[in-house]
Write a protein that holds these residues in place. Structure first.
Motif, PDB file in Angstrom:
ATOM      1  N   VAL A  53       0.833  -1.238   0.112  1.00 54.79           N
ATOM      2  CA  VAL A  53      -0.122   0.256  -0.014  1.00 54.79           C
ATOM      3  C   VAL A  53       0.766   1.176  -0.003  1.00 54.79           C
ATOM      4  N   LEU A  54       2.077   1.190   0.789  1.00 54.38           N
ATOM      5  CA  LEU A  54       2.644   2.303   0.619  1.00 54.38           C
ATOM      6  C   LEU A  54       3.515   2.499  -0.299  1.00 54.38           C
ATOM      7  N   ILE A  55       4.021   1.639  -1.250  1.00 59.07           N
ATOM      8  CA  ILE A  55       4.706   1.809  -2.283  1.00 59.07           C
ATOM      9  C   ILE A  55       3.718   2.210  -3.543  1.00 59.07           C
ATOM     10  N   ALA A  56       2.424   1.748  -3.523  1.00 56.90           N
ATOM     11  CA  ALA A  56       1.567   2.131  -4.456  1.00 56.90           C
ATOM     12  C   ALA A  56       1.148   3.891  -4.032  1.00 56.90           C
ATOM     13  N   SER A  57       1.284   4.223  -2.851  1.00 59.33           N
ATOM     14  CA  SER A  57       0.880   5.666  -2.689  1.00 59.33           C
ATOM     15  C   SER A  57       1.898   6.591  -3.079  1.00 59.33           C
ATOM     16  N   LEU A  58       3.288   5.909  -3.025  1.00 60.80           N
ATOM     17  CA  LEU A  58       4.433   6.871  -3.492  1.00 60.80           C
ATOM     18  C   LEU A  58       4.535   6.999  -4.982  1.00 60.80           C
ATOM     19  N   LYS A  59       3.844   6.035  -5.681  1.00 63.18           N
ATOM     20  CA  LYS A  59       3.835   6.098  -7.214  1.00 63.18           C
ATOM     21  C   LYS A  59       3.331   7.400  -7.859  1.00 63.18           C
ATOM     22  N   ASN A  60       3.590   7.944  -8.693  1.00 61.55           N
ATOM     23  CA  ASN A  60       3.231   9.091  -9.741  1.00 61.55           C
ATOM     24  C   ASN A  60       3.760   9.141 -11.031  1.00 61.55           C
ATOM     25  N   ASP A  61       3.441  10.106 -11.809  1.00 60.38           N
ATOM     26  CA  ASP A  61       3.921  10.237 -13.296  1.00 60.38           C
ATOM     27  C   ASP A  61       5.553  10.307 -13.248  1.00 60.38           C
TER      28      ASP A  61
ATOM     29  N   ILE B 290       8.675   3.584  -8.440  1.00 61.95           N
ATOM     30  CA  ILE B 290       9.017   2.807  -7.225  1.00 61.95           C
ATOM     31  C   ILE B 290       8.325   1.394  -7.601  1.00 61.95           C
ATOM     32  N   LYS B 291       9.629   0.551  -7.502  1.00 61.36           N
ATOM     33  CA  LYS B 291       8.857  -0.894  -7.633  1.00 61.36           C
ATOM     34  C   LYS B 291       9.717  -2.057  -6.625  1.00 61.36           C
TER      35      LYS B 291
ATOM     36  N   ASN C 226      10.355   3.045   7.865  1.00 60.93           N
ATOM     37  CA  ASN C 226      11.434   3.578   7.973  1.00 60.93           C
ATOM     38  C   ASN C 226      12.534   3.121   7.205  1.00 60.93           C
ATOM     39  N   LEU C 227      12.666   1.872   6.711  1.00 64.79           N
ATOM     40  CA  LEU C 227      13.538   1.277   5.679  1.00 64.79           C
ATOM     41  C   LEU C 227      13.216   1.701   4.365  1.00 64.79           C
ATOM     42  N   ILE C 228      11.836   1.868   4.095  1.00 64.79           N
ATOM     43  CA  ILE C 228      11.585   2.304   2.928  1.00 64.79           C
ATOM     44  C   ILE C 228      12.025   3.660   2.731  1.00 64.79           C
ATOM     45  N   GLU C 229      12.095   4.511   3.592  1.00 63.68           N
ATOM     46  CA  GLU C 229      12.430   5.872   3.864  1.00 63.68           C
ATOM     47  C   GLU C 229      13.797   6.096   3.412  1.00 63.68           C
ATOM     48  N   LEU C 230      14.560   5.138   4.122  1.00 58.78           N
ATOM     49  CA  LEU C 230      16.211   5.168   4.014  1.00 58.78           C
ATOM     50  C   LEU C 230      16.356   5.120   2.682  1.00 58.78           C
ATOM     51  N   ILE C 231      15.696   3.946   1.896  1.00 62.33           N
ATOM     52  CA  ILE C 231      15.947   3.987   0.387  1.00 62.33           C
ATOM     53  C   ILE C 231      15.625   5.138  -0.353  1.00 62.33           C
ATOM     54  N   LEU C 232      14.491   5.584  -0.082  1.00 62.72           N
ATOM     55  CA  LEU C 232      14.141   6.919  -0.855  1.00 62.72           C
ATOM     56  C   LEU C 232      15.165   7.823  -0.699  1.00 62.72           C
ATOM     57  N   GLN C 233      15.730   8.133   0.408  1.00 61.94           N
ATOM     58  CA  GLN C 233      16.728   8.957   0.711  1.00 61.94           C
ATOM     59  C   GLN C 233      17.875   8.904  -0.005  1.00 61.94           C
ATOM     60  N   LEU C 234      18.356   7.553   0.066  1.00 62.54           N
ATOM     61  CA  LEU C 234      19.609   7.249  -0.526  1.00 62.54           C
ATOM     62  C   LEU C 234      19.510   7.312  -2.225  1.00 62.54           C
ATOM     63  N   TYR C 235      18.513   6.972  -2.664  1.00 63.89           N
ATOM     64  CA  TYR C 235      18.212   6.836  -4.175  1.00 63.89           C
ATOM     65  C   TYR C 235      17.465   7.980  -4.668  1.00 63.89           C
ATOM     66  N   GLU C 236      17.312   9.030  -3.977  1.00 71.03           N
ATOM     67  CA  GLU C 236      16.204  10.015  -4.450  1.00 71.03           C
ATOM     68  C   GLU C 236      16.502  10.624  -5.750  1.00 71.03           C
ATOM     69  N   ASP C 237      17.904  10.766  -6.297  1.00 66.23           N
ATOM     70  CA  ASP C 237      18.322  11.268  -7.489  1.00 66.23           C
ATOM     71  C   ASP C 237      17.741  10.311  -8.556  1.00 66.23           C
ATOM     72  N   GLU C 238      17.438   9.337  -8.414  1.00 66.56           N
ATOM     73  CA  GLU C 238      16.785   8.235  -9.423  1.00 66.56           C
ATOM     74  C   GLU C 238      15.328   8.332  -9.742  1.00 66.56           C
ATOM     75  N   ASN C 239      15.134   8.573 -11.165  1.00 67.30           N
ATOM     76  CA  ASN C 239      13.898   8.546 -11.514  1.00 67.30           C
ATOM     77  C   ASN C 239      13.086   7.048 -11.145  1.00 67.30           C
ATOM     78  N   GLU C 240      13.669   6.153 -11.261  1.00 62.49           N
ATOM     79  CA  GLU C 240      12.884   4.829 -10.986  1.00 62.49           C
ATOM     80  C   GLU C 240      13.937   3.797  -9.768  1.00 62.49           C
ATOM     81  N   ILE C 241      13.268   3.631  -8.676  1.00 54.32           N
ATOM     82  CA  ILE C 241      13.785   2.860  -7.685  1.00 54.32           C
ATOM     83  C   ILE C 241      13.314   1.279  -7.774  1.00 54.32           C
TER      84      ILE C 241
END
Length: 418
Positions: free
Chosen positions: A164-172, A176-177, A199-214
């Motif tokens: 549910v979290l991953i689905a809520s973070l997706k946009n155009d 994130i997969k 918190n683990l997902i948040e860490l991943i987003l912060q570490l790879y925020e410069d990528e268009n697709e995670i």
């Protein structure tokens, strides 16, 4: 991110809560409370990351009530008094909710302050705690609150929450997969704590925020060197719960479960508690069914203490396997507890005079020891005489059980006492 991800994705409706169907399902007490706009004073009890704070917020929003969020770990008494003083001005229909997180950290005086306002109906108290409230919350306050237990989330619940979290973070513009293996591993790592997974997902987003697709994969998780942390607090409930499960598994002769709980205790590094529990099990649960068990266990315990971890795991495992596979008897603990119980129930009276100390000048003038019969002077080193005080002379404390050793001893004395 300015706000923690856990706050951003916090559920807004009761049906969005992951797990806790026994409370939030259509037949659950919390669902019905919200539906009927009836909010009693409550204490939410359960491990971290299972939805306690989220539910409190949902209750307040659903019932259009303001809520003051406090944490008992660092909130001062004066702050509590100030909030309660303001809350007192509210009318009965709009009285505020005071949410106290980790209420076990409030002392008796602070809890008494809350009690005064609850009894006057000035506030609604919702408190949460990771510790057993029946141990840490004072009885006067506890008696005015409903205790609702939140369960640790199951593996499937964590997976659902992450999806549910991953689905809520997706946009155009932001993709994130997550693959199934990584999802399973995150649920395993979270160990029932949804906040941990978020918190683990948040860490991943912060570490790879410069990528268009995670793409969250097992390879990415390995890079983070994530290791599962077992919930274990030597001063908390989990400490006693694991030790309880450990002893009960050995008592139940389930070797595999016994080793599982031993592994959890080893993982926590709590060598002292393991050794202490093994020694008591040898007498309490094995006892006279295998009298030599305590000698062997003592040797294993001494070895473990001498070796320390990690090698200590080997003699500890030897001890556990021996105890789990040994015949069982609780005749020892039943016998001593029965004898102790009589001291509370009866006036047991004086020691028989022939058993009293006679090793001093003048003892015979007091009739001490005159009628005592020395068993070794009789056949089979046994002679009938009274040992218990008159008031309880017919009491029987030790009852032998059906195992090889105790049966042999019973038969031996049966022949002698003929």
């Amino acid at each position: 991110m300015k706000k923690p991800l856990a706050d951003i994705v916090r559920p807004k409706k009761i049906d969005e809560i992951v797990g806790q169907e026994h409370l939030t399902g259509t037949d659950g007490v919390l669902y019905r409370a919200i539906e009927n706009n009836i909010i009693p004073n409550m204490i939410f009890y359960g491990p971290p990351g299972v939805g306690k704070t989220s539910v409190a917020n949902i209750i307040a929003n659903s019932c259009n009530k303001s809520i003051h969020m406090l944490n008992a770990t660092y909130t001062k008494t004066e702050e509590v008094k100030e909030i309660l003083k303001d809350s007192k001005l509210q009318t009965l229909d709009s009285k505020e909710i005071i949410y106290i997180d980790e209420i076990q950290n409030f002392n008796k005086k602070q809890q008494q302050i809350l009690l005064d306002y609850i009894e006057k109906g000035d506030i609604v108290l919702i408190a949460s705690t990771t510790e057993n409230p029946y141990h840490y919350v004072y009885k006067a306050l506890l008696s005015r609150c409903f205790v609702l237990e939140f369960k640790a989330l199951e593996h499937k619940d964590i997976k659902k929450g992450v999806q549910v979290l991953i689905a809520s973070l997706k946009n155009d513009t932001y993709k994130i997969k997550i693959d199934d293996i990584a999802l399973d591993n995150i649920a395993h790592y979270a160990d029932g704590d949804m906040r941990k997974a978020v918190n683990l997902i948040e860490l991943i987003l912060q570490l790879y925020e410069d990528e268009n697709e995670i793409n969250i994969s097992i390879e990415l998780l390995k890079k983070l060197n994530i290791s599962k942390q077992l919930m274990y607090d030597i001063s908390g409930d989990s400490h006693y719960d694991i030790l309880s499960a450990f002893q009960k598994s050995i008592r139940g002769s389930d070797t595999d479960a016994s080793l599982h709980y031993l592994a959890r205790l080893i993982k926590s590094g709590d060598l002292k508690s393991i050794c202490r529990r093994l020694l008591v099990i040898a007498s309490e649960d094995i006892g006279l069914a295998y009298p030599n068990a305590i000698t062997i266990i003592k040797s294993c315990v001494d070895s473990a203490l001498h070796l320390g971890f990690p090698e200590a795991r080997i003699p500890l495992a030897q001890a556990v396997i021996l105890l789990a596979t040994s015949p069982k008897s609780n005749s020892v603990i039943k016998a001593i507890d029965s004898a102790m119980d009589d001291l509370e129930k009866f006036s047991v009276g004086d020691i028989p005079i022939h058993l009293k100390d006679a090793h001093y000048l003048g003892a015979q003038n007091l009739d001490r020891g005159i009628d005592y019969k020395y068993p070794h002077n009789f056949e089979n080193n046994y002679v009938v005489q009274q040992y218990l005080p008159d008031a309880i002379k017919t009491r029987v404390y030790y009852q032998s059980q059906k195992n090889k050793f105790e049966t042999s001893i019973k038969n031996y004395w049966k022949d002698i006492k003929k």
